[in-house]
Design a protein around this motif. Structure first.
Motif, PDB file in Angstrom:
ATOM      1  N   GLY A 134      17.633  26.190 -40.122  1.00 31.67           N
ATOM      2  CA  GLY A 134      17.557  25.069 -41.056  1.00 31.67           C
ATOM      3  C   GLY A 134      17.079  23.796 -40.376  1.00 31.67           C
ATOM      4  O   GLY A 134      16.202  23.088 -40.890  1.00 31.67           O
ATOM      5  N   LEU A 135      17.639  23.497 -39.198  1.00 29.20           N
ATOM      6  CA  LEU A 135      17.235  22.277 -38.489  1.00 29.20           C
ATOM      7  C   LEU A 135      15.778  22.351 -38.052  1.00 29.20           C
ATOM      8  O   LEU A 135      15.039  21.363 -38.132  1.00 29.20           O
ATOM      9  CB  LEU A 135      18.138  22.062 -37.265  1.00 29.20           C
ATOM     10  N   VAL A 136      15.375  23.538 -37.572  1.00 33.12           N
ATOM     11  CA  VAL A 136      13.991  23.699 -37.133  1.00 33.12           C
ATOM     12  C   VAL A 136      13.023  23.459 -38.293  1.00 33.12           C
ATOM     13  O   VAL A 136      11.991  22.804 -38.139  1.00 33.12           O
ATOM     14  CB  VAL A 136      13.804  25.117 -36.552  1.00 33.12           C
ATOM     15  N   THR A 137      13.384  23.969 -39.467  1.00 33.79           N
ATOM     16  CA  THR A 137      12.494  23.797 -40.618  1.00 33.79           C
ATOM     17  C   THR A 137      12.442  22.332 -41.051  1.00 33.79           C
ATOM     18  O   THR A 137      11.385  21.806 -41.395  1.00 33.79           O
ATOM     19  CB  THR A 137      12.964  24.678 -41.788  1.00 33.79           C
ATOM     20  N   ALA A 138      13.591  21.665 -41.008  1.00 34.13           N
ATOM     21  CA  ALA A 138      13.635  20.282 -41.484  1.00 34.13           C
ATOM     22  C   ALA A 138      13.005  19.305 -40.499  1.00 34.13           C
ATOM     23  O   ALA A 138      12.400  18.317 -40.895  1.00 34.13           O
ATOM     24  CB  ALA A 138      15.082  19.876 -41.777  1.00 34.13           C
ATOM     25  N   PHE A 139      13.174  19.570 -39.192  1.00 36.97           N
ATOM     26  CA  PHE A 139      12.712  18.587 -38.206  1.00 36.97           C
ATOM     27  C   PHE A 139      11.527  19.056 -37.363  1.00 36.97           C
ATOM     28  O   PHE A 139      10.953  18.272 -36.607  1.00 36.97           O
ATOM     29  CB  PHE A 139      13.877  18.183 -37.292  1.00 36.97           C
ATOM     30  N   GLY A 140      11.156  20.331 -37.473  1.00 36.11           N
ATOM     31  CA  GLY A 140      10.089  20.867 -36.624  1.00 36.11           C
ATOM     32  C   GLY A 140       8.726  20.262 -36.917  1.00 36.11           C
ATOM     33  O   GLY A 140       7.939  20.023 -35.994  1.00 36.11           O
ATOM     34  N   GLY A 141       8.436  20.020 -38.187  1.00 39.40           N
ATOM     35  CA  GLY A 141       7.136  19.456 -38.526  1.00 39.40           C
ATOM     36  C   GLY A 141       6.950  18.082 -37.899  1.00 39.40           C
ATOM     37  O   GLY A 141       5.906  17.797 -37.304  1.00 39.40           O
ATOM     38  N   GLY A 142       7.982  17.238 -37.986  1.00 37.74           N
ATOM     39  CA  GLY A 142       7.885  15.915 -37.377  1.00 37.74           C
ATOM     40  C   GLY A 142       7.760  15.987 -35.864  1.00 37.74           C
ATOM     41  O   GLY A 142       7.045  15.184 -35.252  1.00 37.74           O
ATOM     42  N   ALA A 143       8.445  16.975 -35.250  1.00 38.41           N
ATOM     43  CA  ALA A 143       8.374  17.106 -33.795  1.00 38.41           C
ATOM     44  C   ALA A 143       6.966  17.480 -33.347  1.00 38.41           C
ATOM     45  O   ALA A 143       6.419  16.889 -32.408  1.00 38.41           O
ATOM     46  CB  ALA A 143       9.374  18.162 -33.311  1.00 38.41           C
ATOM     47  N   ILE A 144       6.345  18.441 -34.035  1.00 40.58           N
ATOM     48  CA  ILE A 144       4.984  18.845 -33.671  1.00 40.58           C
ATOM     49  C   ILE A 144       4.019  17.687 -33.913  1.00 40.58           C
ATOM     50  O   ILE A 144       3.134  17.417 -33.102  1.00 40.58           O
ATOM     51  CB  ILE A 144       4.563  20.084 -34.485  1.00 40.58           C
ATOM     52  N   ARG A 145       4.203  17.017 -35.039  1.00 46.28           N
ATOM     53  CA  ARG A 145       3.352  15.859 -35.330  1.00 46.28           C
ATOM     54  C   ARG A 145       3.460  14.817 -34.217  1.00 46.28           C
ATOM     55  O   ARG A 145       2.456  14.337 -33.686  1.00 46.28           O
ATOM     56  CB  ARG A 145       3.793  15.248 -36.674  1.00 46.28           C
ATOM     57  N   ASN A 146       4.692  14.479 -33.821  1.00 46.67           N
ATOM     58  CA  ASN A 146       4.879  13.505 -32.741  1.00 46.67           C
ATOM     59  C   ASN A 146       4.139  13.937 -31.482  1.00 46.67           C
ATOM     60  O   ASN A 146       3.478  13.131 -30.826  1.00 46.67           O
ATOM     61  CB  ASN A 146       6.364  13.356 -32.410  1.00 46.67           C
ATOM     62  N   LEU A 147       4.270  15.223 -31.159  1.00 49.21           N
ATOM     63  CA  LEU A 147       3.615  15.747 -29.961  1.00 49.21           C
ATOM     64  C   LEU A 147       2.113  15.512 -30.015  1.00 49.21           C
ATOM     65  O   LEU A 147       1.503  15.035 -29.052  1.00 49.21           O
ATOM     66  CB  LEU A 147       3.920  17.242 -29.853  1.00 49.21           C
ATOM     67  N   LEU A 148       1.503  15.821 -31.162  1.00 48.56           N
ATOM     68  CA  LEU A 148       0.046  15.775 -31.248  1.00 48.56           C
ATOM     69  C   LEU A 148      -0.499  14.370 -31.417  1.00 48.56           C
ATOM     70  O   LEU A 148      -1.659  14.117 -31.089  1.00 48.56           O
ATOM     71  CB  LEU A 148      -0.454  16.675 -32.377  1.00 48.56           C
ATOM     72  N   ILE A 149       0.285  13.438 -31.939  1.00 51.36           N
ATOM     73  CA  ILE A 149      -0.263  12.082 -32.082  1.00 51.36           C
ATOM     74  C   ILE A 149       0.276  11.136 -31.023  1.00 51.36           C
ATOM     75  O   ILE A 149      -0.022   9.950 -31.047  1.00 51.36           O
ATOM     76  CB  ILE A 149      -0.038  11.493 -33.500  1.00 51.36           C
ATOM     77  N   GLY A 150       1.045  11.647 -30.061  1.00 49.31           N
ATOM     78  CA  GLY A 150       1.376  10.823 -28.913  1.00 49.31           C
ATOM     79  C   GLY A 150       2.651  10.009 -29.030  1.00 49.31           C
ATOM     80  O   GLY A 150       2.853   9.069 -28.265  1.00 49.31           O
ATOM     81  N   VAL A 151       3.539  10.360 -29.966  1.00 46.45           N
ATOM     82  CA  VAL A 151       4.865   9.752 -30.006  1.00 46.45           C
ATOM     83  C   VAL A 151       5.789  10.666 -29.189  1.00 46.45           C
ATOM     84  O   VAL A 151       5.654  11.881 -29.260  1.00 46.45           O
ATOM     85  CB  VAL A 151       5.390   9.677 -31.462  1.00 46.45           C
ATOM     86  N   PRO A 152       6.712  10.096 -28.388  1.00 41.72           N
ATOM     87  CA  PRO A 152       7.619  10.988 -27.654  1.00 41.72           C
ATOM     88  C   PRO A 152       8.370  11.887 -28.637  1.00 41.72           C
ATOM     89  O   PRO A 152       8.890  11.407 -29.649  1.00 41.72           O
ATOM     90  CB  PRO A 152       8.580  10.041 -26.943  1.00 41.72           C
ATOM     91  N   VAL A 153       8.404  13.178 -28.337  1.00 37.76           N
ATOM     92  CA  VAL A 153       9.096  14.107 -29.220  1.00 37.76           C
ATOM     93  C   VAL A 153      10.579  13.747 -29.298  1.00 37.76           C
ATOM     94  O   VAL A 153      11.249  14.001 -30.299  1.00 37.76           O
ATOM     95  CB  VAL A 153       8.911  15.546 -28.716  1.00 37.76           C
ATOM     96  N   SER A 154      11.088  13.096 -28.246  1.00 38.99           N
ATOM     97  CA  SER A 154      12.507  12.760 -28.225  1.00 38.99           C
ATOM     98  C   SER A 154      12.872  11.714 -29.276  1.00 38.99           C
ATOM     99  O   SER A 154      14.051  11.449 -29.502  1.00 38.99           O
ATOM    100  CB  SER A 154      12.905  12.268 -26.834  1.00 38.99           C
TER     101      SER A 154
END
Lengths: 204, 204, 204
Positions: free
Chosen positions: C36-56
């Protein structure tokens, strides 16, 4: 020193588990190395990514890297030495790797001042992330989400460390032994967390 | 200039290989674009992540991105133009992409002052990472770990560059041709690295 | 305020969709939380990674995290309350999550001064990345690349925001409603983008 030993045990145990999966999938020599390295170092890499450490910090682990390569080379050249023993001792090694990496991941996140939730996730990812990447790369269904409380013990380690309930070599040592023993017990007695199959709640 | 041409060839070859897999899986138009882009740019993104370059450096590759979109559009609109020829020339294109991306990845890591092990991994990831992500996203078992020395050639390219054995346009050009030729030979003669199936070492 | 509500709806919808998949795969309690957490927050994490925001930056979303945990706990304890209704309202919730996350991702990338292509990709990844990671972790073939224009609507949202065609609460609200309606219509009328199966172009 104690700590380094734990880290080495974890790295070896996880590298060997990657080698076993690679052999089961009939990978070639390089595939064996890669799957072993991914299993041993993948959890730390994902943890670094999510708690804001540069993933490239991986490359500072030169000694562990060398140890993993040597172990995998021996394992590939002389499989008869260890494959049969693996079934007997592999579970213990894996539990030690799980415990060592979970504790290390939790300490890492604590030092960076992350909140409790992040410490727990860091413990879980460091302990189980390598096996997860190994399964995805080998085209297998990752089992860590339904095996006998596998990931649960790493989260308890994270909770204990995040709440600052233990510290020092002795405290961490006790936590390490506790996680190993709990993991072994949960396999031998097949402890299960509650499950729910979806179908039973759906109208026909 | 030579370098840009190699990069363009690699991008086109990998984008087309993504388009083929997407068509085999019956993806729609957007799925075709996405799998093509992932294959062409995924290896570089993973490499950046592991060697400490911001992954967002991806977005500076505007020209390559545009080229990939145009090629994929033509490939989707007129599949009869190329699908049959792909089996004949696709292997050569793929080998050129593999070589170009492996060399580029190794140079990247070298410039950042990473140790030899990181240079080899960067070469391997840049050359093969895109295909790996493509296979995982398409729900396929990644084959790069058991295909004919596929990833091995990228690691040799990384080794040669990491040890500073070649440099300059001519040296890199020779390395590029060598990797392409070795990759083609390993397919035609079905060179294999040592394999080990696990079962034979297990007691019954 | 409106914005926070959208974000909460998206998080709840995606967390529940992860819970459903986890139950279908017979995961245990922790597996349900994780998926559930992966589905809810995974998209934002990948997006952060690719546009240069710290995933943290993930860890700053404490309120959403708490909401997701509470919702998943209720969902796990009382599945009969919602599983049957999910089929009826789940699609609407999912469309609202898709729209809210796509718009948020596009705004994020715009604020960072990324080019239009990055804004579109950020919208697509934020809206669909969580579901993608969910499917890969559950060992399923990700469907978002061939479902009824699923990812396409997120890209249109990205395009509209990247071209600065709307702004302000009202403009974004209209865009949100438009994406939700278009997504619902594309399911009810089974709109399809062009497909191409590969075989028909291959010589026998």
């Amino acid at each position: 020193m104690t700590w380094d030993i734990l880290n080495i045990i974890g790295t070896i145990a996880f590298a060997l588990s990657g080698v076993i999966v690679a052999m089961e999938e009939d990978y070639d020599l390089i595939g064996v190395y890669i799957l072993g390295l991914v299993t041993a170092f993948g959890g730390g890499a994902i943890r670094n990514l999510l708690i804001g450490v540069p993933v490239s910090a991986l490359w500072d682990q030169g000694t562990l890297f060398t140890i993993a390569i040597i172990v995998m080379t021996i394992a590939f050249l002389f499989p008869s030495l260890w494959v049969n023993r693996w079934m007997r001792f592999g579970l213990l090694f894996d539990a030690m790797g799980l415990a060592a990496f979970a504790i290390q991941g939790a300490l890492y996140a604590t030092e960076m001042g992350h909140p409790l939730s992040a410490v727990i996730v860091a413990a879980a990812l460091t302990g189980t992330g390598g096996g997860m990447v190994r399964d995805v790369l080998a085209g297998r269904k990752p089992l860590f989400l339904r095996k006998e409380i596998y990931i649960g013990w790493t989260m308890i380690a994270g909770l204990v460390i995040g709440l600052n309930l233990v510290s020092g070599v002795i405290g961490l040592g006790i936590l390490f032994v506790a996680v190993v023993v709990l993991r072994m017990l949960s396999v031998y007695y097949q402890w299960q967390l509650p499950h729910r199959k979806l179908e039973q709640f759906q109208s026909p």
